[in-house]
Design a protein around this motif. Structure first.
Motif, short mmCIF file in Angstrom:
data_model
loop_
_atom_site.label_atom_id
_atom_site.label_comp_id
_atom_site.label_asym_id
_atom_site.label_seq_id
_atom_site.Cartn_x
_atom_site.Cartn_y
_atom_site.Cartn_z
N GLY A 20 0.79 -1.22 0.00
CA GLY A 20 0.00 0.00 0.00
C GLY A 20 0.82 1.27 0.00
N ASP A 21 0.16 2.36 -0.38
CA ASP A 21 0.77 3.69 -0.33
C ASP A 21 0.73 4.26 1.08
OD1 ASP A 21 0.80 4.06 -3.42
OD2 ASP A 21 -1.29 3.59 -2.94
N ILE A 22 -0.25 3.79 1.86
CA ILE A 22 -0.48 4.28 3.22
C ILE A 22 -0.49 3.09 4.17
CG2 ILE A 22 -2.17 5.41 4.74
CD1 ILE A 22 -3.11 6.96 2.21
N LEU A 23 0.13 3.25 5.33
CA LEU A 23 0.15 2.22 6.37
C LEU A 23 -0.77 2.63 7.51
CD1 LEU A 23 4.00 1.55 6.59
CD2 LEU A 23 2.32 0.39 5.13
N LEU A 24 -1.57 1.69 7.98
CA LEU A 24 -2.44 1.89 9.14
C LEU A 24 -2.16 0.76 10.12
CD1 LEU A 24 -4.91 2.99 10.73
CD2 LEU A 24 -6.35 1.64 9.21
N PHE A 25 -1.74 1.11 11.32
CA PHE A 25 -1.40 0.12 12.34
C PHE A 25 -2.58 -0.02 13.30
CE2 PHE A 25 2.55 1.82 10.69
CZ PHE A 25 3.24 0.66 10.40
N PHE A 36 -6.92 8.43 15.09
CA PHE A 36 -8.33 8.69 15.37
C PHE A 36 -8.54 9.02 16.84
CE2 PHE A 36 -8.19 6.01 11.63
CZ PHE A 36 -9.13 6.61 10.79
N GLU A 37 -9.67 9.61 17.13
CA GLU A 37 -10.07 9.77 18.53
C GLU A 37 -10.34 8.38 19.09
OE1 GLU A 37 -13.43 12.39 18.60
OE2 GLU A 37 -12.15 14.17 18.55
N ALA A 46 -5.01 3.78 16.28
CA ALA A 46 -4.82 3.44 14.87
C ALA A 46 -4.01 4.51 14.13
CB ALA A 46 -6.17 3.21 14.18
N ILE A 47 -2.74 4.55 14.40
CA ILE A 47 -1.82 5.51 13.76
C ILE A 47 -1.69 5.18 12.27
CG2 ILE A 47 0.58 6.30 13.68
CD1 ILE A 47 0.67 5.64 16.74
N GLU A 92 7.51 6.70 20.91
CA GLU A 92 8.77 7.13 20.31
C GLU A 92 8.60 7.47 18.83
OE1 GLU A 92 12.56 8.36 20.07
OE2 GLU A 92 11.55 7.76 21.93
N LEU A 93 7.81 6.68 18.11
CA LEU A 93 7.58 6.98 16.69
C LEU A 93 6.87 8.32 16.53
CD1 LEU A 93 7.59 6.15 13.69
CD2 LEU A 93 5.33 5.12 14.09
N ILE A 94 5.85 8.56 17.33
CA ILE A 94 5.12 9.83 17.24
C ILE A 94 6.03 11.00 17.56
CG2 ILE A 94 3.32 11.22 18.34
CD1 ILE A 94 2.21 9.28 16.32
#
Length: 249
Positions: free
Chosen positions: A92-97, A126-127, A159-160, A183-185
């Motif tokens: 994918g072009d976008i990753l959602l964890f 998301f909230e 869900a980053i 740490e990623l954020i």
């Protein structure tokens, strides 16, 4: 114009009770790839995933490269390692964890694309809503959503999501025993804006119910404080696990 593909990466460890429901919610979504990364489950998680027609990756090779549902067995345990392993094979072009016990809002795809359309935005989330009628959870939700918006500091259960090119450029999740999402954020914030989409994921209350709402909240804050003070993530993880083992049910 071709619609960007979203790769949803779900790290799994002993989730036999819920993993099929998690996959069922996503399997018919268009322009979505779902990658389940198992971290060595000792229950029926892998068996149940494969029963849903998911392609199995063995030594990095797919049985069906076109199947949008994929299972990967991580060669090492740990959520950060699992998420990085899933991202490495994502198309994918976008990753959602996504956590296995968290449900995305119905319009999550359009919200993700809208959020990432700004050149100033580097990532989003998301909230948070908690799937329980217990009143104390409403305060937890309020605290989490205020923190996320005011400090641009969402956690993994929100869900980053971000572009795969951004994730690869930053080197993915740091391979920490705990606090890998934090740490990623923090790293992402130095490169652009973190935006909280105008809808909530619905997550299970189970992690709060295990130790109690306020005990869990206090422990989480202690772990964050310990991380700021330089205590190693491995020691912080062991501290959290020890508390869980000592809890009487």
């Amino acid at each position: 114009m071709t619609q960007p593909i979203i790769s949803i990466i779900i790290p799994v460890f002993n989730e036999a009770a819920i993993i099929q429901t998690a996959i069922e919610r996503l399997k018919d979504n268009q322009d979505v790839e779902v990658i389940i990364v198992d971290g060595g489950s000792q229950d029926r998680s892998v068996e149940l995933v494969l029963a849903m027609g998911v392609s199995f990756a063995e030594r990095g090779r797919w049985g069906d490269g076109e199947n949008k549902l994929k299972l990967m067995i991580a060669s090492e345990p740990g959520r950060a390692y699992q998420m990085n392993a899933g991202a490495a094979i994502a198309k994918g072009d976008i990753l959602l964890f996504l956590h296995a016990d968290t449900q995305l809002p119905a319009n999550y795809q359009s919200l993700i694309l809208e959020t990432l359309s700004s050149s100033q935005v580097i990532a989003g989330a998301f909230e948070l809503a908690i799937d329980s009628q217990t009143k104390s959870f409403r305060l937890i939700e309020t605290m989490v959503n205020l923190r996320s918006r005011l400090l641009s500091l969402p956690y993994g259960d929100q869900a980053i999501f971000l572009k795969k090119s951004t994730f690869d450029k930053l080197g993915g999740y740091p391979n920490l025993a705990i606090m890998e999402d934090f740490e990623l954020i923090e790293r992402l914030k130095s490169h652009g804006k973190i935006v909280i989409a105008s809808a909530a994921v619905l997550t299970s209350p189970r992690r709060w119910q295990k130790l109690g709402v306020w005990q869990t909240t206090a422990i989480n804050q202690l772990i964050i404080l310990g991380y700021y003070l330089g205590i190693s993530p491995t020691k912080l993880r062991n501290f959290y696990r020890q508390i869980g083992r000592n809890k009487k049910f």
